[in-house]
Design an enzyme around this catalytic site. Structure first.
Site, PDB file in Angstrom:
ATOM      1  N   ASN A 102      41.190  42.177  35.660  1.00  0.00           N
ATOM      2  CA  ASN A 102      40.969  43.382  35.505  1.00  0.00           C
ATOM      3  C   ASN A 102      41.971  43.930  35.978  1.00  0.00           C
ATOM      4  OD1 ASN A 102      39.793  46.046  36.121  1.00  0.00           O
ATOM      5  ND2 ASN A 102      39.403  45.528  38.669  1.00  0.00           N
ATOM      6  N   SER A 112      36.050  40.469  40.851  1.00  0.00           N
ATOM      7  CA  SER A 112      37.558  41.679  40.189  1.00  0.00           C
ATOM      8  C   SER A 112      36.700  41.335  38.852  1.00  0.00           C
ATOM      9  CB  SER A 112      38.619  40.759  40.827  1.00  0.00           C
ATOM     10  OG  SER A 112      39.305  41.573  39.607  1.00  0.00           O
ATOM     11  N   GLY A 113      36.823  42.882  38.720  1.00  0.00           N
ATOM     12  CA  GLY A 113      36.441  43.595  37.127  1.00  0.00           C
ATOM     13  C   GLY A 113      34.947  43.375  37.311  1.00  0.00           C
ATOM     14  N   GLU A 147      36.046  34.993  45.264  1.00  0.00           N
ATOM     15  CA  GLU A 147      37.220  34.618  44.278  1.00  0.00           C
ATOM     16  C   GLU A 147      37.303  33.427  44.533  1.00  0.00           C
ATOM     17  OE1 GLU A 147      40.545  36.875  45.326  1.00  0.00           O
ATOM     18  OE2 GLU A 147      39.853  38.842  44.280  1.00  0.00           O
ATOM     19  N   SER A 179      42.325  46.037  39.174  1.00  0.00           N
ATOM     20  CA  SER A 179      41.738  45.163  40.574  1.00  0.00           C
ATOM     21  C   SER A 179      42.238  46.021  41.703  1.00  0.00           C
ATOM     22  CB  SER A 179      42.189  44.137  40.555  1.00  0.00           C
ATOM     23  OG  SER A 179      41.546  43.138  41.286  1.00  0.00           O
ATOM     24  N   SER A 180      41.215  46.391  42.970  1.00  0.00           N
ATOM     25  CA  SER A 180      41.775  46.493  44.395  1.00  0.00           C
ATOM     26  C   SER A 180      42.067  45.091  44.598  1.00  0.00           C
ATOM     27  CB  SER A 180      39.815  47.873  44.597  1.00  0.00           C
ATOM     28  OG  SER A 180      40.000  48.824  44.191  1.00  0.00           O
ATOM     29  N   GLY A 226      35.115  41.671  45.782  1.00  0.00           N
ATOM     30  CA  GLY A 226      34.010  40.446  45.144  1.00  0.00           C
ATOM     31  C   GLY A 226      34.716  38.573  45.711  1.00  0.00           C
ATOM     32  N   THR A 239      34.818  49.511  42.181  1.00  0.00           N
ATOM     33  CA  THR A 239      35.830  50.590  41.628  1.00  0.00           C
ATOM     34  C   THR A 239      35.505  51.768  41.041  1.00  0.00           C
ATOM     35  OG1 THR A 239      37.555  49.389  42.678  1.00  0.00           O
ATOM     36  CG2 THR A 239      37.993  51.529  41.897  1.00  0.00           C
TER      37      THR A 239
END
Length: 1108
Positions: free
Chosen positions: A157, A107-108, A389, A160-161, A387, A112
């Site tokens: 992020n 994440s981050g 985590e 973040s998605s 991703g 995206t």
């Protein structure tokens, strides 16, 4: 000539990690740092792209960059995400291979944004056209909608998605996009009801409250204050760099472009508002008489507003929050919910409502962007999924996400090795097996149908009896204790018993990316994802158009007692479908790396990057790539790049490219075990060999540069000399021409001077001869003139003498005659001297009088009464007559200035003066008031259009009058119209004609001597108009009305002149009765207004206020 840069020309670090020498983790990280510090955020591992998040905007995504990478070889330019996107698109378009682009990272890391860049590049390089542009715009605009509802701000992020997205973009045979299909995976719906500290709920909640208009919020029963909603965290409500209001407008516009109808957008916003309202519902405990606990809603206002938004009966939803009905085959059992269970039911409803809304949005977008044509399509898939985590507190969501990443890593290794092996086979290169870590054992630990963790979790959720997270953990400790990648405090493996960092309520899995500690608390509930049937049925009863689609299981006619599948089972099936889909396509990889945890630019945290490099398996990927041959290149570009190293191939090789490369390598004496020849490529085993070629090429380029410089300088000097020589010839030719021109001009000038002198001498000689001849002629003329003059003067003197003698005689005679006359006149003058003096004096007085009168004449105004005083009494008659004549004259001059309209007005005023002056008290006040005539503007006012059309003749006067009622003396408003032939009375409101009296039927008009506005129109007896009797009227413009009536009668040749009767008492005929109208003076009443009262059947008394 177009200059092409190469991957090998990139001097900042190494552009392809396969060529890194020496290869170690430290050199790998250092190469990434070096490139990152110089804004080179992309690096290759063969065909894999490593993307570093710069946390700032870089000027490397311009339209010029798109054109630069368009239709270029993958290794032709420096590393860029556009190179991978172009390679995938051209393979799909030209080779008819379905492609997929797998974007992974934590994440981050920028996954995206990477997916957006890929889609924007494909949209830019594919075909154009109205329909194609519409499809591209819809595909691109689906991102803002899904980001608003599926992305949130986290500690790592700001965008973040919180869901996985896989989009299949479909193309036709030309490579133009036809549409797409989006699949979503595991929305983090627990975020709807609870967010970790420092994080936000999904973007759409904040965008709605910040960007919606006041009218929209009022319809949704919302307030802009975030603090009024329990589901919104306040510590991170506003984020730097995020404009929620502007993003809301972007989302609304994107929904419109994608194809959402206005009522659909409104329905979606109503459901978002309902989720916010749902979070504000709170419960309080109550005890029943049987000792059981139940719950009640504290404040029902939010419940009421939510029910109004969704169209649900408040009592139905309130009962669903208080009771739970359990159905068996033949019976139903209803139990009360305590406060904790009620809150669980509320949060479960909120999570299900939002997640189902998100799924509906994805389905609705797919309906809009799906390809319409039914022919076979080429497909490019773009996978943007969470991703790996590893948090301080990892729960069910992290377990599912990491399982998905394990599967992606597995397919990455398999597809990478397969691609490598297929290329060797295709090129005819001997293949040696490569040893690598296969994470299939970890995937089997999680997904095995018998002993896998997901299978045991489903088994615990489905078995009867008491099921808790502790029983689930006990089962894991029993079955998975011997697995080498599973650890817990109760594991049978003795080496973990002394690990005090592992809590009793947790278990640890050694993933390919490292060890992750999972807390078992919440696994069972989150896997069950249970929504009480009472709430589903309550939602189905809603009148809202969208709710019934989201809760189909609530239909009482389709009751299904079968337990719904668990969240883990659904996700496992979705991942399996995704993996099968990916294996049918040619993969392209983008590995995203986050350089630091501060979300700041220019910061490179080595430990964080090293951790990501390890769990992404990048070093392993490089080793797999280098296990065979580190570098490969087609023969044509290889020969083009290195042909200057051999005299036989430089500057041009005329034969096949492979033979040229063989000659080149033989001339350079490269060991044969360092390279191999494929069918279309040369394969180089060791990067040192490539660097040797590059070093030789660099030295050769320097020599060639020197040679080129030498030849260029010689050519430049030679060109300069030839230019100077040519210039000298031109200058010399121009100078010789100039010199000859100057010499010719000099000779021409001298010749002209000689000619002028010669002509001058000849002219002067001729002039002298002419002057002498002329002088002789003038001498003769002069002598003759002098002689004639002498003769003339002699004759003149003679004539003068003779005339003088004659004049002397005449003068003497005249003096004698004068003397005789004066003697006679003196006798006559003495007798008449007095009369002569008197006449002269009178003449002088009259002259002085007229001159004085001329200088003191009064102004030309007819109303000026001034006139000079007479100087003598005997001039009195003359003085008055002159005054009268002057007044008549200036009146005539004044009248000559009048227009015809003004003359008519003054004639009316003059006639009014003749009729009313000194006869009626109202007259003086009307003198200074102009006669307007049409006070109602009857021809322009649309209100009187009907009345205007009913009157044929031109309207001379239009005014509102009061018709006096005989019964009570009160007035009724009527419209009074006067034409050349008749008088018309009409209703003021409707314009309907009440009476029309021809002017010949009028006998006379009676008015009083007072200052009132009353007048009576008296009709001739026996006329057709006299049936209803006379008219008694009142008007503010009495003088004008009577005057115009009188003038109209006077100008008509066929009618008698109208009589005007001015008296304070007159008779009026009302039908069969005659009534006397009497005017008296009285004290002012009702604001100095005239009042009319009926005294008896024969008398109407009008009281007129006394004027001061």
């Amino acid at each position: 000539m177009e200059v092409k840069t190469s991957l090998l020309d990139n001097m900042i670090g190494v552009g392809d990690m396969v060529l890194l020498e020496p290869l170690s983790e430290d050199s790998f990280i250092e190469n990434l740092r070096n490139r990152f510090d110089h804004n080179e955020i992309y690096t290759y591992i063969g065909s894999v792209v490593i993307s570093m998040n710069p946390y700032r905007s870089l000027p490397i995504y311009t339209p010029d960059k798109v054109e630069e990478y368009r239709n270029r070889n993958f290794y032709e330019l420096s590393p860029h995400i556009y190179a991978l996107a172009d390679e995938a698109y051209r393979s799909l378009r030209d080779q008819d291979k379905d492609q997929c682009i797998l974007i992974t990272g934590e994440s981050g890391a920028g996954k995206t944004e990477a997916s957006k860049l890929v889609m924007s590049y494909v949209a830019a390089v594919c075909g154009k056209g109205q329909e194609v542009n519409k499809v591209k715009e819809q595909l691109l605009q689906s991102n803002p909608v899904l980001e608003a509802f599926g992305n949130a701000k986290t500690v790592r992020n700001d965008n973040s998605s919180r869901f996985g997205k896989y989009m299949d973009i479909e193309f036709d045979f030309k490579g133009d996009p036809l549409g797409g299909v989006i699949s979503n995976y595991l929305l983090e719906k627990s975020r709807v009801v609870k967010q970790p500290r420092g994080e936000r709920n999904f973007h759409v909640f904040y965008q709605l409250l910040s960007g919606a208009s006041d009218d929209t919020l009022k319809k949704l029963k919302l307030d802009r204050d975030f603090s009024k909603y329990n589901y919104l965290s306040l510590d991170s409500a506003s984020v730097n760099g995020l404009d929620d209001a502007a993003n809301f407008r972007t989302v609304r516009n994107a929904m419109q472009i994608v194809g959402f109808m206005e009522d659909e957008v409104q329905s979606v916003l109503e459901l978002v508002a309902a989720v916010l309202k749902l979070g504000n519902i709170e419960f309080k405990p109550e005890s029943r008489c049987n000792g059981t606990d139940e719950s009640r809603i504290k404040d029902k206002n939010d419940l009421k507003e939510m029910c109004e938004l969704l169209g649900i009966e408040q009592s139905v939803l309130e009962r669903a929050f208080s009771y739970r009905t359990v159905e068996a085959k033949l019976e139903k059992v209803s139990t009360t919910l305590n406060v904790a269970q009620a809150y669980y039911a509320r949060d479960a409803l909120a999570k299900n409502l939002y997640s189902r809304l998100f799924s509906w949005l994805v389905t609705r977008i797919n309906e809009s962007i799906k390809a319409q044509a039914k022919t076979r399509h080429k497909v490019m898939g773009v996978l943007d999924i969470y991703g790996f985590e590893i948090f301080e507190d990892n729960s069910f969501e992290q377990f599912i996400i990491n399982y998905c990443n394990e599967k992606l890593q597995q397919i990455f290794i398999e597809l990478t090795l397969r691609e490598e092996q297929e290329e060797y086979v295709r090129e005819g290169i001997e293949w040696t097996n490569i040893e690598y870590f296969n994470n299939a054992i970890i995937c089997d630990l999680i997904e095995n149908n018998q002993n896998g963790i997901l299978a045991m979790l489903d088994e615990e959720c489905l078995r009867p009896g008491t099921v808790t997270d502790e029983t689930f953990l006990d089962k894991l400790n029993t079955i998975c204790a011997d697995h080498q990648h599973f650890e817990s405090r109760l594991s049978k493996n003795s080496k973990f018993l002394n690990d005090h960092s592992l809590p009793h309520s947790c278990f640890r899995i050694q993933h390919y990316a490292g060890k992750v500690l999972y807390r078992a608390e919440g696994f069972v509930d989150k896997n069950n994802d249970l929504l009480y049937r009472d709430l589903s049925q309550a939602m189905y009863k809603a009148t809202h158009s969208l709710i019934k689609q989201l809760f189909p299981e609530g239909n009482p006619a389709k009751v299904n007692l079968k337990r719904p599948p668990t969240a883990g089972f659904q996700f496992k099936a979705s991942v399996g479908t995704l993996m099968r889909n990916l294996q049918t396509k040619n993969p392209n990889y983008i590995r995203c790396i986050k350089p630091n945890d501060k979300k700041a630019s220019h910061i490179f945290t080595e430990s964080l990057v090293c951790h990501q490099v390890r769990y992404l398996g990048l070093m392993e990927n490089v080793r797999v790539r280098r296990a065979g041959y580190a570098f490969r290149q087609a023969y044509e570009p290889c020969l083009e790049r290195y042909k200057m190293l051999c005299k036989r191939t430089w500057p041009h090789w005329r034969g096949p490219a492979r033979e040229g490369v063989e000659v080149l390598m033989a001339d350079l004496q490269v060991p044969t075990d360092e390279f191999s020849y494929g069918r279309s490529k040369i394969f180089i085993r060791n990067p040192r060999t490539l660097f040797f070629l590059e070093e030789r090429r660099r030295q050769c380029l320097q020599d060639l540069a020197t040679l080129i410089q030498k030849i260029y300088r010689g050519w430049k000097c030679r060109s300069q000399f030839l230019l100077l020589k040519k210039s000298q010839i031109v200058v010399a030719a121009w100078y010789r021409r100039y010199a000859q021109q100057k010499k010719y001009q000099k000779i021409k000038s001298a010749t002209t001077v000689v000619q002028s002198y010669t002509r001058g001498w000849q002219a002067r000689k001729l002039l002298r001869e002419l002057k002498y001849q002329k002088r002789c002629e003038e001498a003769v003329t002069t002598i003759a003139a002098y002689w004639h003059g002498t003769q003339a003067r002699r004759e003149l003197r003679r004539l003068k003498e003779e005339a003088r003698r004659k004049h002397a005689v005449a003068v003497i005679w005249a003096y004698w005659q004068g003397l005789k006359v004066r003697r006679e006149y003196r006798k006559f003058f003495r007798a008449n001297a007095g009369k002569k003096i008197y006449d002269f004096t009178i003449q002088r007085i009259m002259q002085k009088y007229f001159l004085g009168l001329k200088s003191s004449m009064p102004p030309m105004s007819p109303i000026d009464k001034n006139w000079p005083a007479r100087p003598y009494l005997f001039l009195d008659g003359v003085h008055k007559e002159l005054r009268r004549i002057f007044h008549l004259w200036r009146c005539k001059k004044y009248r000559s200035q009048f227009t015809e309209e003004k003359k008519a007005v003054y004639e009316e005023k003059l006639e009014a003066s003749e009729i009313f002056k000194d006869k009626k008290a109202l007259y003086p006040s009307s003198v200074n008031q102009p006669f307007k005539g049409d006070y109602l503007e009857i021809s322009k006012n649309p209100k009187y259009q009907k009345l205007n059309s009913a009157v044929d003749e031109k309207v001379l006067l239009a005014d509102v009058v009061n018709k006096i009622n005989r019964a009570n003396g009160k007035g009724t408003a009527r419209i009074f119209l006067l034409t050349k032939k008749s008088v018309v009375l009409a209703d003021q409101k409707t314009g309907q004609v009440k009476a029309s009296v021809p002017l010949p039927d009028l006998a006379s008009v009676s008015v009083s001597t007072q200052s009132d506005g009353f007048f009576a129109l008296r009709l001739k007896e026996g006329s057709a108009s006299a049936i209803k009797g006379d008219f008694l009227l009142s008007s503010e413009h009495l003088i004008e009305i009577i005057t115009k009536l009188h003038r109209t009668g006077a100008t008509a040749a066929d009618r008698e002149q109208l009589n005007i009767d001015i008296s304070d008492e007159f008779l009026v005929q009302f039908k069969q009765d005659k009534v006397c109208v009497k005017f008296i003076q009285g004290a002012p009443k009702n604001g100095n207004s005239v009042s009319c009262k009926r005294k008896n059947n024969r008398l109407l008394e009008v009281s007129v206020p006394t004027t001061a």
